[in-house]
Design an enzyme around this catalytic site. Structure first.
Site, PDB file in Angstrom:
ATOM      1  N   LYS A  10      -3.349  16.884  14.301  1.00 12.97           N
ATOM      2  CA  LYS A  10      -4.255  15.758  14.090  1.00 12.97           C
ATOM      3  C   LYS A  10      -5.336  15.726  15.165  1.00 12.97           C
ATOM      4  O   LYS A  10      -5.049  15.976  16.330  1.00 12.97           O
ATOM      5  CB  LYS A  10      -3.468  14.457  14.119  1.00 12.97           C
ATOM      6  CG  LYS A  10      -2.477  14.340  12.970  1.00 12.97           C
ATOM      7  CD  LYS A  10      -1.729  13.023  13.027  1.00 12.97           C
ATOM      8  CE  LYS A  10      -0.648  12.971  11.972  1.00 12.97           C
ATOM      9  NZ  LYS A  10       0.463  13.927  12.225  1.00 12.97           N
TER      10      LYS A  10
ATOM     11  N   CYS B 241      11.545   8.253  -2.654  1.00 10.41           N
ATOM     12  CA  CYS B 241      10.798   7.104  -2.143  1.00 10.41           C
ATOM     13  C   CYS B 241      11.013   5.924  -3.082  1.00 10.41           C
ATOM     14  O   CYS B 241      11.395   6.094  -4.237  1.00 10.41           O
ATOM     15  CB  CYS B 241       9.308   7.405  -2.064  1.00 10.41           C
ATOM     16  SG  CYS B 241       8.943   8.867  -1.078  1.00 10.41           S
TER      17      CYS B 241
ATOM     18  N   ARG C  87       2.629  14.942   0.420  1.00  9.93           N
ATOM     19  CA  ARG C  87       3.753  15.845   0.103  1.00  9.93           C
ATOM     20  C   ARG C  87       4.111  15.755  -1.365  1.00  9.93           C
ATOM     21  O   ARG C  87       5.263  15.900  -1.761  1.00  9.93           O
ATOM     22  CB  ARG C  87       4.970  15.535   0.981  1.00  9.93           C
ATOM     23  CG  ARG C  87       4.708  15.876   2.401  1.00  9.93           C
ATOM     24  CD  ARG C  87       5.931  16.055   3.274  1.00  9.93           C
ATOM     25  NE  ARG C  87       5.435  16.062   4.630  1.00  9.93           N
ATOM     26  CZ  ARG C  87       5.391  14.989   5.401  1.00  9.93           C
ATOM     27  NH1 ARG C  87       5.909  13.858   5.000  1.00  9.93           N
ATOM     28  NH2 ARG C  87       4.844  15.060   6.583  1.00  9.93           N
TER      29      ARG C  87
ATOM     30  N   CYS D 212       0.042  10.909  -2.323  1.00 13.32           N
ATOM     31  CA  CYS D 212       0.978  11.481  -1.347  1.00 13.32           C
ATOM     32  C   CYS D 212       0.589  12.891  -0.911  1.00 13.32           C
ATOM     33  O   CYS D 212       0.300  13.761  -1.722  1.00 13.32           O
ATOM     34  CB  CYS D 212       2.378  11.532  -1.945  1.00 13.32           C
ATOM     35  SG  CYS D 212       3.599  12.228  -0.820  1.00 13.32           S
TER      36      CYS D 212
ATOM     37  N   CYS E 258       3.611   7.486  -4.360  1.00 13.57           N
ATOM     38  CA  CYS E 258       2.177   7.259  -4.171  1.00 13.57           C
ATOM     39  C   CYS E 258       1.413   8.390  -4.839  1.00 13.57           C
ATOM     40  O   CYS E 258       1.732   9.562  -4.620  1.00 13.57           O
ATOM     41  CB  CYS E 258       1.840   7.254  -2.689  1.00 13.57           C
ATOM     42  SG  CYS E 258       2.937   6.202  -1.720  1.00 13.57           S
TER      43      CYS E 258
ATOM     44  N   ASP F 128      -5.848  13.800   3.206  1.00  9.41           N
ATOM     45  CA  ASP F 128      -5.743  15.259   3.307  1.00  9.41           C
ATOM     46  C   ASP F 128      -6.209  15.913   2.008  1.00  9.41           C
ATOM     47  O   ASP F 128      -6.050  15.346   0.934  1.00  9.41           O
ATOM     48  CB  ASP F 128      -4.284  15.653   3.556  1.00  9.41           C
ATOM     49  CG  ASP F 128      -3.798  15.209   4.919  1.00  9.41           C
ATOM     50  OD1 ASP F 128      -4.567  15.347   5.888  1.00  9.41           O
ATOM     51  OD2 ASP F 128      -2.651  14.714   5.014  1.00  9.41           O
TER      52      ASP F 128
ATOM     53  N   ARG G 238       5.521  21.352  14.716  1.00  8.06           N
ATOM     54  CA  ARG G 238       4.127  21.708  14.959  1.00  8.06           C
ATOM     55  C   ARG G 238       3.755  21.497  16.409  1.00  8.06           C
ATOM     56  O   ARG G 238       3.124  22.341  17.024  1.00  8.06           O
ATOM     57  CB  ARG G 238       3.219  20.858  14.054  1.00  8.06           C
ATOM     58  CG  ARG G 238       1.743  21.064  14.295  1.00  8.06           C
ATOM     59  CD  ARG G 238       0.901  20.365  13.236  1.00  8.06           C
ATOM     60  NE  ARG G 238       1.198  20.880  11.911  1.00  8.06           N
ATOM     61  CZ  ARG G 238       1.067  20.173  10.783  1.00  8.06           C
ATOM     62  NH1 ARG G 238       0.638  18.923  10.823  1.00  8.06           N
ATOM     63  NH2 ARG G 238       1.368  20.713   9.621  1.00  8.06           N
ATOM     64  N   TYR G 239       4.111  20.358  16.958  1.00  9.17           N
ATOM     65  CA  TYR G 239       3.813  20.058  18.363  1.00  9.17           C
ATOM     66  C   TYR G 239       5.042  20.403  19.196  1.00  9.17           C
ATOM     67  O   TYR G 239       6.169  20.275  18.724  1.00  9.17           O
ATOM     68  CB  TYR G 239       3.508  18.567  18.520  1.00  9.17           C
ATOM     69  CG  TYR G 239       2.349  18.075  17.687  1.00  9.17           C
ATOM     70  CD1 TYR G 239       1.039  18.370  18.057  1.00  9.17           C
ATOM     71  CD2 TYR G 239       2.558  17.319  16.538  1.00  9.17           C
ATOM     72  CE1 TYR G 239      -0.029  17.905  17.302  1.00  9.17           C
ATOM     73  CE2 TYR G 239       1.495  16.852  15.782  1.00  9.17           C
ATOM     74  CZ  TYR G 239       0.202  17.146  16.165  1.00  9.17           C
ATOM     75  OH  TYR G 239      -0.850  16.686  15.418  1.00  9.17           O
TER      76      TYR G 239
ATOM     77  N   ASP H   8      -6.245  15.583   9.741  1.00 10.97           N
ATOM     78  CA  ASP H   8      -5.150  16.525   9.982  1.00 10.97           C
ATOM     79  C   ASP H   8      -5.689  17.899   9.585  1.00 10.97           C
ATOM     80  O   ASP H   8      -6.089  18.101   8.437  1.00 10.97           O
ATOM     81  CB  ASP H   8      -3.927  16.131   9.140  1.00 10.97           C
ATOM     82  CG  ASP H   8      -2.618  16.446   9.857  1.00 10.97           C
ATOM     83  OD1 ASP H   8      -2.612  17.367  10.698  1.00 10.97           O
ATOM     84  OD2 ASP H   8      -1.607  15.792   9.559  1.00 10.97           O
TER      85      ASP H   8
ATOM     86  N   ARG I  35       7.806  17.345  19.625  1.00  6.88           N
ATOM     87  CA  ARG I  35       8.339  16.489  18.557  1.00  6.88           C
ATOM     88  C   ARG I  35       8.405  17.225  17.225  1.00  6.88           C
ATOM     89  O   ARG I  35       7.591  18.104  16.954  1.00  6.88           O
ATOM     90  CB  ARG I  35       7.520  15.205  18.425  1.00  6.88           C
ATOM     91  CG  ARG I  35       6.029  15.391  18.255  1.00  6.88           C
ATOM     92  CD  ARG I  35       5.321  14.164  18.842  1.00  6.88           C
ATOM     93  NE  ARG I  35       3.913  14.073  18.490  1.00  6.88           N
ATOM     94  CZ  ARG I  35       2.937  14.680  19.151  1.00  6.88           C
ATOM     95  NH1 ARG I  35       3.214  15.494  20.162  1.00  6.88           N
ATOM     96  NH2 ARG I  35       1.673  14.501  18.791  1.00  6.88           N
TER      97      ARG I  35
END
Ligand SMILES: *Cc1c(COP(=O)(O)O)cnc(C)c1O
Ligand code: SF4
Length: 351
Positions: free
Chosen positions: A321, A110, A119, A117, A114, A277, A97-98, A314, A101
């Site tokens: 962000k 995981c 994702r 989450c 969560c 999000d 995206r950037y 975001d 990075r």
């Protein structure tokens, strides 16, 4: 027979996780057809360490990991991928995206899943870990010279065993234009035993390597979690925290001040406070932006500047962000600013 928790290694603890509706009914007395439907749709994993925190009475940990029928409510947030990660993915498992990075999703697993989450649509999907996917990601990074930083994420990168993890780090570290590596993980707080001396020594070889840890509530900073952070920090690995603002978990100043103080004491520098999000099946965790701003305002003045994370949203559509700040400037003229300070007193500042 299962080993007693005190002696099991981290992989054994993972394999002893609660992950079916039957386990939930048996261990936490949570059941019902709706819970079953939630678990059919979104993965469940509560490892024995996390289970102990829940059994010990942590409502905040419970809310983050125990499935909730609210996940099935139609919420107007039907988008499983509002941040358009799929579109910004030049090869599977890598988000660029950037310019400088990339987010490299090296694990679909995981130590706990969560409920909030972002994702949620992807975790526990073993495809994201195939060696081909990882090789394609490394190849993309090699031929994209604008990439100066590689962020290993997932899933949780520390779910990969040491030898495979170090192999990925070595491959990434060999790329000339990659200057730093970052790891995003929940392990120090949710399975501290994963932070073994061997892992710690291995990671320290990849200096400069940063580790950012998700911590959402002071209950997560147990003695074991603090020791796990201490091992990483002691090896010279800079630690940051990423906290998700979550209704019913940490959406008040008192909890957040306590969390940030404990993080600083554990040598973890608060980095981001993420506004939740708008992801499908997480509406029950959403809070107004005003709540986040009020928390940031309360932190300022009640804790060292080092302990105030940047509050970020975001942007849907993959815009990235954006930091949000309380409005400290009340008025502006050609000669002066009128601002208020942490005690809500007005001051003039000459221009
Ligand atoms: C958050 C994020 C990053 C990292 O952003 P920082 O501001 O450097 O922490 C990189 N790529 C994607 C796609 C992200 O969502
Ligand atoms: S640890 Fe991270 S990737 Fe894994 S379920 Fe939690 S928020 Fe999602």
């Amino acid at each position: 027979m299962a080993l007693p928790q005190s002696r099991a290694c981290w992989q054994q603890l993972i394999s002893q996780s609660l992950c079916t509706p039957e386990d939930l009914a048996l261990q936490l007395n949570v059941s019902g057809p709706e819970i079953r439907r939630v678990v059919d749709k979104y993965p469940l994993r509560i490892n024995p360490y996390a289970l102990e925190l829940i059994r010990g009475g942590s409502a905040a940990v419970r809310r983050q990991f125990v499935p909730d029928p609210a996940e099935l409510q139609p919420d107007g947030l039907s988008d499983p991928d509002p941040l358009c990660e799929a579109v910004q993915s030049p090869v599977p498992g890598l988000i660029h995206r950037y310019p400088d990075r990339v987010l490299f999703l090296v694990s679909g697993q995981c130590a706990v899943y969560c409920r909030h989450c972002m994702r949620k649509r992807q975790v526990a999907d073993s495809e994201t870990v195939s060696p081909d996917t990882i090789n394609a990601g490394i190849d993309y990074i090699s031929r994209t010279s604008s990439v100066r930083e590689v962020i290993l994420s997932g899933g949780d990168p520390l779910m990969i065993d040491d030898s495979r993890l170090f192999a990925i780090l070595e491959a990434v570290g060999r790329i000339n234009h990659v200057e730093i590596i970052r790891i995003h993980t929940r392990m120090p707080g949710m399975l501290p035993r994963r932070i073994t001396p061997e892992l710690t020594r291995g990671l320290a070889r990849f200096n400069p390597l940063y580790v950012n840890i998700q911590f959402n509530h002071p209950d997560e900073l147990t003695r074991e979690a603090i020791e796990a952070c201490g091992r990483l920090a002691g090896a010279g690995i800079p630690l940051g925290s990423q906290t998700v603002l979550l209704a019913g978990v940490n959406d008040n100043p008192t909890t957040m001040i306590c969390l940030m103080r404990k993080l600083l004491a554990a040598r973890v520098r608060p980095y981001y406070l993420h506004h939740p999000d708008p992801v499908e099946a997480t509406a029950h965790f959403r809070v107004p932006v005003e709540t986040g701003l009020a928390i940031v305002e309360a932190l300022r003045g009640n804790i060292a500047g080092m302990g105030v994370p940047q509050y970020v949203i975001d942007l849907p559509g993959g815009g990235g962000k954006v930091p949000l700040q309380p409005q400290y400037v009340i008025q502006r003229s050609d000669q002066e600013l009128t601002v208020y300070n942490f005690e809500k007193k007005r001051y003039k500042y000459p221009l």
